[in-house]
Design a protein around this motif. Structure first.
Motif, PDB file in Angstrom:
ATOM      1  N   LYS A 163       0.724  -1.154  -0.003  1.00 10.84           N
ATOM      2  CA  LYS A 163       0.047  -0.022   0.171  1.00 10.84           C
ATOM      3  C   LYS A 163       0.838   1.081   0.104  1.00 10.84           C
ATOM      4  O   LYS A 163       1.832   1.130   0.707  1.00 10.84           O
ATOM      5  CB  LYS A 163      -0.995   0.224   1.077  1.00 10.84           C
ATOM      6  N   ASP A 164       0.312   2.596  -0.560  1.00 13.05           N
ATOM      7  CA  ASP A 164       0.902   3.493  -0.382  1.00 13.05           C
ATOM      8  C   ASP A 164       0.789   4.269   0.782  1.00 13.05           C
ATOM      9  O   ASP A 164       0.141   3.920   1.736  1.00 13.05           O
ATOM     10  CB  ASP A 164       0.766   4.344  -1.742  1.00 13.05           C
ATOM     11  N   HIS A 165       1.152   5.603   0.986  1.00 12.24           N
ATOM     12  CA  HIS A 165       1.313   6.306   2.167  1.00 12.24           C
ATOM     13  C   HIS A 165      -0.478   6.893   2.521  1.00 12.24           C
ATOM     14  O   HIS A 165      -0.777   7.122   3.674  1.00 12.24           O
ATOM     15  CB  HIS A 165       1.843   7.588   2.351  1.00 12.24           C
ATOM     16  N   ASN A 166      -1.235   6.681   1.455  1.00 12.53           N
ATOM     17  CA  ASN A 166      -2.529   6.977   1.644  1.00 12.53           C
ATOM     18  C   ASN A 166      -3.452   5.627   2.070  1.00 12.53           C
ATOM     19  O   ASN A 166      -4.408   5.720   2.127  1.00 12.53           O
ATOM     20  CB  ASN A 166      -3.221   7.647   0.551  1.00 12.53           C
ATOM     21  N   GLY A 167      -2.701   4.694   1.994  1.00  9.06           N
ATOM     22  CA  GLY A 167      -3.543   3.313   2.230  1.00  9.06           C
ATOM     23  C   GLY A 167      -4.018   2.772   1.047  1.00  9.06           C
ATOM     24  O   GLY A 167      -4.657   1.731   1.150  1.00  9.06           O
ATOM     25  N   ARG A 168      -3.778   3.298  -0.071  1.00  8.42           N
ATOM     26  CA  ARG A 168      -4.163   2.863  -1.499  1.00  8.42           C
ATOM     27  C   ARG A 168      -3.565   1.559  -1.703  1.00  8.42           C
ATOM     28  O   ARG A 168      -2.237   1.522  -1.589  1.00  8.42           O
ATOM     29  CB  ARG A 168      -4.252   3.931  -2.337  1.00  8.42           C
ATOM     30  N   THR A 191       7.331  -1.078   6.773  1.00  4.42           N
ATOM     31  CA  THR A 191       7.243   0.267   6.390  1.00  4.42           C
ATOM     32  C   THR A 191       8.614   0.929   5.885  1.00  4.42           C
ATOM     33  O   THR A 191       9.298   0.899   6.667  1.00  4.42           O
ATOM     34  CB  THR A 191       6.494   1.191   7.333  1.00  4.42           C
ATOM     35  N   ASP A 194       6.283   5.508  -4.311  1.00  9.67           N
ATOM     36  CA  ASP A 194       5.543   6.465  -3.574  1.00  9.67           C
ATOM     37  C   ASP A 194       6.137   7.725  -3.436  1.00  9.67           C
ATOM     38  O   ASP A 194       7.418   7.711  -3.327  1.00  9.67           O
ATOM     39  CB  ASP A 194       4.820   5.830  -2.411  1.00  9.67           C
ATOM     40  N   ASN A 195       5.485   8.775  -2.874  1.00 11.86           N
ATOM     41  CA  ASN A 195       6.178   9.859  -2.805  1.00 11.86           C
ATOM     42  C   ASN A 195       6.794   9.905  -1.305  1.00 11.86           C
ATOM     43  O   ASN A 195       7.559  10.717  -1.011  1.00 11.86           O
ATOM     44  CB  ASN A 195       5.150  11.114  -2.760  1.00 11.86           C
ATOM     45  N   SER A 196       6.175   9.145  -0.368  1.00  6.78           N
ATOM     46  CA  SER A 196       6.601   9.256   1.129  1.00  6.78           C
ATOM     47  C   SER A 196       7.000   7.841   1.537  1.00  6.78           C
ATOM     48  O   SER A 196       7.985   7.778   2.333  1.00  6.78           O
ATOM     49  CB  SER A 196       5.623  10.126   2.161  1.00  6.78           C
ATOM     50  N   THR A 212      10.464   4.567   4.053  1.00  7.61           N
ATOM     51  CA  THR A 212      10.328   5.823   3.678  1.00  7.61           C
ATOM     52  C   THR A 212      11.611   6.097   2.731  1.00  7.61           C
ATOM     53  O   THR A 212      12.490   5.175   2.406  1.00  7.61           O
ATOM     54  CB  THR A 212      10.242   6.582   4.829  1.00  7.61           C
TER      55      THR A 212
END
Length: 280
Positions: free
Chosen positions: A213-218, A271, A235-237, A273
């Motif tokens: 998943k990305d940082h938005n939970g998508r 996770t 992902d961006n973050s 980053t």
């Protein structure tokens, strides 16, 4: 007056015959009801899907995806409803061909590794990334080449204006459809921009279920990687991973191999980053 454990400590089974003893699913269901929990409560607490909880309580272990996952689900559900998982696992082994070789597998979705916040600029990683980017740019320039000097025209990309005085050679059409994008290679991952996080997951030791998943939970991916398959996520973050069999997986984060010694059959939740992997 008796000295020893209280009646509550003697759960989950009394000294009864095998025929009278409740099945694994019945024991888990009775303990859940006695604890005042619903299936939704147990699913939320353990991250085990509702359909799998229902199946296990009905003594149907096929949806678990194999013995390793079934044992992990039984252990996790037993702890959630305050049962000792050891008798349940022993009974599962008796009914399903014995126990596998012991491995220090972590309880399903119980251990969560969250990387610490970055405390300061990671100059070493920045210098390495800059050097790799420069080398990649020089290699790309050498590969594409400049003017050949033999009078041939300079190639111009589609949609651009040819340089006056030099006819543009036709751009060869690609044999691949425009919407197909190859996965980034190791060198492309190494030269990933510093303002993004790039994670490559390779099933080098066998097949494994993974979720990303990305940082938005998508949800970026949720499925099974066969041995030899790879997936790359960006992902961006941050990128959030769940590895069903971490021992079969090799990870590259921002161009660097992760050296964690994951055990076969272990389930890991990770996770990463932009600052990972941490140096020092």
């Amino acid at each position: 007056m008796s000295i020893g454990n209280s009646p509550e400590d003697e759960r989950p089974f009394e000294d009864v015959s095998e025929e009278d003893r409740p099945s694994i699913g019945q024991a888990l269901r009775q303990a859940r009801i006695a604890a005042g929990l619903t299936v939704d409560d147990v699913s939320s607490a353990t991250r085990v899907r509702i359909a799998i909880v229902h199946a296990i309580e009905a003594d149907n272990f096929a949806p678990c995806g194999g013995d390793v996952y079934a044992r992990g689900h039984i252990r996790t559900l037993a702890k959630a409803v305050h049962l000792d998982p050891a008798p349940l696992l022993a009974r599962y082994g008796t009914q399903h061909g014995g126990s596998p070789a012991p491995t220090p597998a972590a309880p399903l979705f119980e251990a969560e590794r969250i990387r610490p916040e970055r405390r300061g600029p990671n100059w070493t990683a920045a210098m390495v990334a800059a050097i790799v980017a420069v080398v990649g740019f020089v290699g790309f320039t050498a590969f594409t080449g400049g003017d050949s000097g033999d009078g041939a025209g300079t190639q111009v990309a589609e949609g651009s204006t040819p340089t006056p005085g030099k006819p543009a050679s036709p751009t060869p059409k690609s044999s691949k459809p425009a919407d197909q994008k190859p996965e980034p290679s190791d060198s492309a991952i190494a030269a990933a921009p510093q303002d993004k996080v790039t994670v490559k997951v390779s099933a080098t030791g066998g097949r494994s279920w993974i979720s990303a998943k990305d940082h938005n939970g998508r949800m970026l991916f949720d499925g099974l990687l066969k041995k030899g398959d790879s997936k790359t996520f960006q992902d961006n973050s941050e990128i959030n991973l769940i590895l069903g069999d971490a021992g079969a997986i090799q990870l590259f984060v921002n161009g660097k191999k992760i050296e964690d010694q994951f055990q076969p059959g272990a389930v890991e939740r990770l996770t990463y980053t932009k600052g990972d992997p941490q140096v020092g």
